[in-house]
Write a protein that holds these residues in place. Sequence first.
Motif, mmCIF file in Angstrom:
data_model
loop_
_atom_site.group_PDB
_atom_site.id
_atom_site.type_symbol
_atom_site.label_atom_id
_atom_site.label_comp_id
_atom_site.label_asym_id
_atom_site.label_seq_id
_atom_site.Cartn_x
_atom_site.Cartn_y
_atom_site.Cartn_z
ATOM 1 N N TYR A 47 -10.520 22.609 -12.670
ATOM 2 C CA TYR A 47 -9.700 21.551 -13.121
ATOM 3 C C TYR A 47 -10.268 20.402 -12.836
ATOM 4 C CZ TYR A 47 -6.090 16.984 -12.592
ATOM 5 O OH TYR A 47 -6.110 16.081 -12.051
ATOM 6 N N LEU A 48 -11.041 19.975 -12.445
ATOM 7 C CA LEU A 48 -12.078 19.764 -11.488
ATOM 8 C C LEU A 48 -13.316 18.760 -12.590
ATOM 9 C CD1 LEU A 48 -12.746 19.965 -8.093
ATOM 10 C CD2 LEU A 48 -11.614 17.751 -9.021
ATOM 11 N N GLY A 49 -13.397 20.227 -13.756
ATOM 12 C CA GLY A 49 -14.885 20.138 -14.201
ATOM 13 C C GLY A 49 -13.413 20.047 -15.677
ATOM 14 N N VAL A 50 -12.513 19.952 -16.274
ATOM 15 C CA VAL A 50 -12.072 19.667 -17.408
ATOM 16 C C VAL A 50 -11.625 17.943 -17.083
ATOM 17 C CG1 VAL A 50 -10.586 19.923 -18.903
ATOM 18 C CG2 VAL A 50 -12.034 21.515 -18.106
ATOM 19 N N PHE A 51 -10.889 17.875 -16.538
ATOM 20 C CA PHE A 51 -10.257 16.366 -16.495
ATOM 21 C C PHE A 51 -11.055 14.862 -15.705
ATOM 22 C CE2 PHE A 51 -6.996 19.818 -17.620
ATOM 23 C CZ PHE A 51 -6.174 18.842 -18.988
ATOM 24 N N PRO A 52 -11.064 15.807 -14.515
ATOM 25 C CA PRO A 52 -11.765 14.271 -13.488
ATOM 26 C C PRO A 52 -13.265 14.386 -14.237
ATOM 27 C CG PRO A 52 -10.478 15.090 -11.911
ATOM 28 C CD PRO A 52 -10.166 16.138 -13.195
ATOM 29 N N THR A 53 -13.979 15.420 -15.048
ATOM 30 C CA THR A 53 -15.229 15.080 -14.568
ATOM 31 C C THR A 53 -14.822 15.210 -16.509
ATOM 32 O OG1 THR A 53 -15.627 17.365 -12.914
ATOM 33 C CG2 THR A 53 -17.582 16.250 -14.967
ATOM 34 N N ALA A 54 -14.978 15.934 -17.564
ATOM 35 C CA ALA A 54 -15.008 15.823 -19.037
ATOM 36 C C ALA A 54 -14.425 14.563 -19.445
ATOM 37 C CB ALA A 54 -14.644 16.856 -19.506
ATOM 38 N N LEU A 55 -13.061 14.670 -19.089
ATOM 39 C CA LEU A 55 -12.271 13.133 -20.023
ATOM 40 C C LEU A 55 -12.177 12.320 -19.013
ATOM 41 C CD1 LEU A 55 -10.228 12.785 -21.243
ATOM 42 C CD2 LEU A 55 -8.634 13.424 -20.484
ATOM 43 N N ALA A 56 -12.620 12.362 -17.731
ATOM 44 C CA ALA A 56 -12.623 10.562 -16.844
ATOM 45 C C ALA A 56 -13.787 10.506 -17.008
ATOM 46 C CB ALA A 56 -12.101 10.810 -15.362
ATOM 47 N N PHE A 57 -14.625 10.990 -16.928
ATOM 48 C CA PHE A 57 -16.445 10.379 -16.694
ATOM 49 C C PHE A 57 -16.612 9.742 -18.662
ATOM 50 C CE2 PHE A 57 -16.643 12.232 -13.113
ATOM 51 C CZ PHE A 57 -18.005 11.764 -12.725
ATOM 52 N N THR A 58 -15.900 10.053 -19.746
ATOM 53 C CA THR A 58 -15.693 9.854 -21.022
ATOM 54 C C THR A 58 -14.850 8.166 -21.142
ATOM 55 O OG1 THR A 58 -16.083 12.366 -22.085
ATOM 56 C CG2 THR A 58 -15.702 9.844 -23.458
ATOM 57 N N THR A 59 -13.754 8.332 -20.403
ATOM 58 C CA THR A 59 -12.890 7.446 -20.823
ATOM 59 C C THR A 59 -13.674 6.263 -19.800
ATOM 60 O OG1 THR A 59 -11.784 8.365 -19.275
ATOM 61 C CG2 THR A 59 -10.829 8.387 -21.166
ATOM 62 N N TRP A 60 -14.472 6.486 -18.667
ATOM 63 C CA TRP A 60 -15.240 5.480 -18.138
ATOM 64 C C TRP A 60 -16.616 5.056 -18.770
ATOM 65 C CZ3 TRP A 60 -14.666 2.726 -13.161
ATOM 66 C CH2 TRP A 60 -16.295 2.839 -12.502
ATOM 67 N N ALA A 61 -16.789 5.719 -19.377
ATOM 68 C CA ALA A 61 -18.389 5.005 -20.128
ATOM 69 C C ALA A 61 -17.099 4.344 -21.551
ATOM 70 C CB ALA A 61 -19.054 6.441 -20.767
ATOM 71 N N TYR A 62 -16.765 4.837 -22.132
ATOM 72 C CA TYR A 62 -15.947 3.873 -22.952
ATOM 73 C C TYR A 62 -15.796 2.154 -22.271
ATOM 74 C CZ TYR A 62 -12.345 2.601 -26.711
ATOM 75 O OH TYR A 62 -11.700 1.405 -27.650
ATOM 76 N N ALA A 63 -15.131 2.546 -21.277
ATOM 77 C CA ALA A 63 -14.394 1.024 -20.891
ATOM 78 C C ALA A 63 -15.817 0.248 -19.773
ATOM 79 C CB ALA A 63 -13.919 1.490 -19.123
ATOM 80 N N LEU A 64 -17.267 1.376 -19.732
ATOM 81 C CA LEU A 64 -18.358 0.900 -19.327
ATOM 82 C C LEU A 64 -18.566 0.015 -20.756
ATOM 83 C CD1 LEU A 64 -19.805 0.177 -16.766
ATOM 84 C CD2 LEU A 64 -20.965 2.133 -17.732
ATOM 85 N N ALA A 65 -18.288 0.341 -21.626
ATOM 86 C CA ALA A 65 -19.421 -0.420 -23.186
ATOM 87 C C ALA A 65 -18.235 -1.119 -22.929
ATOM 88 C CB ALA A 65 -19.579 0.862 -23.649
ATOM 89 N N ARG A 66 -18.222 -1.760 -22.683
ATOM 90 C CA ARG A 66 -16.784 -2.853 -23.244
ATOM 91 C C ARG A 66 -16.875 -3.492 -21.920
ATOM 92 N NH1 ARG A 66 -16.465 1.070 -26.346
ATOM 93 N NH2 ARG A 66 -15.742 1.544 -28.457
ATOM 94 N N THR A 67 -16.995 -3.864 -21.015
ATOM 95 C CA THR A 67 -16.941 -4.709 -19.591
ATOM 96 C C THR A 67 -18.280 -4.397 -18.798
ATOM 97 O OG1 THR A 67 -15.801 -5.498 -18.719
ATOM 98 C CG2 THR A 67 -15.449 -2.683 -18.463
ATOM 99 N N THR A 68 -18.360 -5.379 -17.915
ATOM 100 C CA THR A 68 -19.122 -5.738 -17.156
ATOM 101 C C THR A 68 -19.098 -4.577 -16.289
ATOM 102 O OG1 THR A 68 -18.121 -7.335 -14.884
ATOM 103 C CG2 THR A 68 -19.505 -8.463 -17.416
ATOM 104 N N ALA A 69 -20.503 -3.979 -15.595
ATOM 105 C CA ALA A 69 -20.676 -2.606 -14.338
ATOM 106 C C ALA A 69 -19.421 -3.549 -13.430
ATOM 107 C CB ALA A 69 -21.589 -2.030 -14.278
ATOM 108 N N GLY A 70 -19.770 -4.597 -12.763
ATOM 109 C CA GLY A 70 -19.533 -4.899 -11.489
ATOM 110 C C GLY A 70 -17.667 -4.925 -11.755
ATOM 111 N N ARG A 71 -17.033 -5.753 -13.044
ATOM 112 C CA ARG A 71 -15.775 -5.543 -12.938
ATOM 113 C C ARG A 71 -15.417 -4.265 -13.285
ATOM 114 N NH1 ARG A 71 -11.874 -8.504 -17.979
ATOM 115 N NH2 ARG A 71 -10.921 -9.594 -16.553
ATOM 116 N N LEU A 72 -15.555 -3.360 -14.222
ATOM 117 C CA LEU A 72 -15.675 -2.451 -13.826
ATOM 118 C C LEU A 72 -15.147 -1.666 -12.828
ATOM 119 C CD1 LEU A 72 -13.803 -0.251 -16.127
ATOM 120 C CD2 LEU A 72 -16.574 0.996 -16.804
#
Length: 339
Positions: free
Chosen positions: A225-250
């Motif tokens: 579960y840790l690999g599928v959701f908090p890693t694969a999915l969560a890190f991808t959505t984080w990268a998507y958000a990081l590309a669209r805002t500043t690192a400090g604010r995110l």
Amino acid sequence: MTNSSHTGRRSERLALAAAGVSVVLWASAFVSIRSAGDAYSPGALALGRLLAGTAVLAVLLLARREGLPPRAAWRGIAVSGLLWFGLYMVVLNWGEQQVDAGTAAMVVNIGPILIALLGARFLGERLPPRLVAGMGVSFAGAVAVGLSMSGDGGANVLGVVLCMLAAVTYAAGVVAQKPALAHASALQVTFFGCLVGAVVCLPFSGQLVSDAADAPLTATLNMVYLGVFPTALAFTTWAYALARTTAGRLGATTYVVPALVVLMSWLVLDEVPAWLTLVGGALCLAGVAVSRSRPRRRTGRTERSRGYRASSADRGWLVAQFPAPLKGREAAPDLDKAP
């Protein structure tokens, strides 16, 4: 509202929604780590989690037909993969075995502050007063949550050092990932970063095989579960958000995690939080709200005019003081008109 303004607001909302998915899944990871960590050593748990995440991300990458990222993205991918996906996961698992959960939460939560400082130093990002104030409020809330969750055993030096190292590697990994997202997609950056982290953790392969042979099924399922959701999915959505805002604010949005952990522990594990825990969780949420708020825009004449606008009473004084620039100008009487 112009089309560009509408598009910007829509992009910001999508980034906030993606960040929300990440922090919810990262909060759930604390519950799963508690179960899997009893059966798996820190390195083995990190490797198993990364292998599961890499497998899921590989399927998605093939399905979307995204190939190798451009050469310009590889430096950021390699650094974030080494520090955030690899070293961070190992030292965090190890640190949480040395200190209680409350102490670990307090120390690791210096991460968002480091992200803001490193982003200002290396990415040229601004530090708005509201962001700084919001992080201060949220950090106070994280400290309150940590104190309320601390056990009676105290914290040893090794555990605190490991948690500090986890915070530093997490912050450095986020800041390194930001430039890579200017050249590659969120899925590419996440997959190859996860792959780099898995390669870094390969020395723990023997421990993973040994632990898996003796681990109960629930612990292994939690690792997957840790690999599928908090890693694969969560890190991808984080990268998507990081590309669209500043690192400090995110990074400031991750202060929602302690509040969510308290709520999930209450609902899933039937752990009734103390009053200090609830206060700390509320402070975390309030600080995130402050950090993401924007100053009110001025309306009316003050918004349209940036300089000094002379009134009719002042016009004569202006002409007397500055005769040369105003001499012969027929438009002088228009000084008292609104723009």
